[in-house]
Scaffold this motif. Structure first.
Motif, short mmCIF file in Angstrom:
data_model
loop_
_atom_site.label_atom_id
_atom_site.label_comp_id
_atom_site.label_asym_id
_atom_site.label_seq_id
_atom_site.Cartn_x
_atom_site.Cartn_y
_atom_site.Cartn_z
N ASP A 161 -9.71 -3.90 2.49
CA ASP A 161 -9.21 -4.05 3.85
C ASP A 161 -10.30 -4.63 4.75
O ASP A 161 -11.42 -4.12 4.79
CB ASP A 161 -8.75 -2.70 4.42
CG ASP A 161 -7.67 -2.06 3.56
OD1 ASP A 161 -6.78 -2.80 3.09
OD2 ASP A 161 -7.72 -0.83 3.37
N ARG A 174 0.86 -1.18 0.00
CA ARG A 174 0.00 0.00 0.00
C ARG A 174 0.90 1.24 0.00
O ARG A 174 2.02 1.21 0.50
CB ARG A 174 -0.89 0.05 1.25
CG ARG A 174 -1.82 -1.14 1.47
CD ARG A 174 -2.98 -1.12 0.49
NE ARG A 174 -4.05 -2.01 0.88
CZ ARG A 174 -4.18 -3.26 0.48
NH1 ARG A 174 -3.27 -3.81 -0.31
NH2 ARG A 174 -5.20 -4.00 0.86
N SER A 175 0.36 2.32 -0.49
CA SER A 175 1.06 3.61 -0.36
C SER A 175 0.86 4.09 1.07
O SER A 175 -0.07 3.64 1.77
CB SER A 175 0.47 4.62 -1.34
OG SER A 175 -0.85 4.98 -0.94
N GLU A 224 -0.40 6.81 1.95
CA GLU A 224 -1.74 7.42 2.00
C GLU A 224 -2.82 6.35 2.14
O GLU A 224 -3.78 6.52 2.89
CB GLU A 224 -1.98 8.28 0.76
CG GLU A 224 -3.30 9.01 0.78
CD GLU A 224 -3.45 9.97 1.95
OE1 GLU A 224 -4.61 10.16 2.41
OE2 GLU A 224 -2.46 10.52 2.43
N GLU A 225 -2.67 5.25 1.41
CA GLU A 225 -3.65 4.16 1.53
C GLU A 225 -3.65 3.57 2.94
O GLU A 225 -4.71 3.25 3.48
CB GLU A 225 -3.35 3.06 0.51
CG GLU A 225 -3.68 3.45 -0.91
CD GLU A 225 -3.19 2.44 -1.93
OE1 GLU A 225 -3.95 2.17 -2.88
OE2 GLU A 225 -2.06 1.93 -1.79
N GLU A 232 -5.42 6.11 5.15
CA GLU A 232 -6.87 6.06 4.93
C GLU A 232 -7.49 4.82 5.57
O GLU A 232 -8.58 4.90 6.15
CB GLU A 232 -7.16 6.08 3.43
CG GLU A 232 -6.89 7.41 2.78
CD GLU A 232 -6.97 7.39 1.26
OE1 GLU A 232 -7.26 6.31 0.68
OE2 GLU A 232 -6.73 8.45 0.65
#
Length: 174
Positions: A130, A75-76, A78-79, A82
């Motif tokens: 997720d 994941r980044s 940011e991901e 979030e």
């Protein structure tokens, strides 16, 4: 280059030994830069050109070098942030009871309903790709196993408690 947090499923448990120094070495051989790891459970932070290609190449390199296959789920930052912000369950002093299980692919609504309909005592919710979990009696005592998740949601994944998720977010922004 894209900053990635790569989560490896089931390393350094059940005989699948993967020293983090060697994981960093493998990532660098695959042209990752700014490579670091966090704790010995398969958390890799790095910059890569093509995240999907890197993840698949990392899986193959681990299998070739160490003799076992493990999914790389990235994941980044940011991901990850979030996903952490979306965690729908109350967090009390025992944050280790709260996990995010990062899936390779998002499940279908039908698959989610099958999982939620199993009557498990754990609190569960799927948001995108997720699976959010608040364990009723801890990770060691749950019937929500990786095999059950794979069977019902149709995707491999790997879980991290919220303490680890928060630390990975912090490390990705240093």
């Amino acid at each position: 280059m894209a900053k990635r947090i790569v989560l490896l499923r089931a390393v350094n448990v059940g005989g699948s030994k993967l020293p983090m120094a060697q994981l960093r070495e493998v990532a660098e051989q695959l042209d990752a830069t700014d490579v670091s790891t966090f704790i010995a459970s398969g958390n890799l932070l790095c910059d890569v050109e093509d995240p999907e290609s890197f993840d698949r190449a990392l899986e193959q390199a681990i299998q070739e070098r160490f003799g076992f296959f493990r999914e790389a789920i990235s994941r980044s930052p940011e991901e990850l942030r979030e996903a952490r912000a979306a965690h729908p369950f109350e967090i009390d002093i025992e944050t280790r009871a709260n996990h995010i299980y990062f899936l390779l692919r998002p499940p279908s609504p039908e698959q989610v309903q099958v999982l939620l309909g199993r009557g498990l005592p754990d609190q569960l919710d799927v948001i995108g790709r997720d699976l959010h979990i608040r364990y009723a009696a801890g990770v060691a005592n749950t019937k929500l196993t990786p095999a059950l998740i794979l069977k019902t949601l149709g995707s491999h994944g790997t879980g991290r408690n919220l303490n680890t998720v928060e630390k990975l977010i912090e490390l990705a922004h240093e």
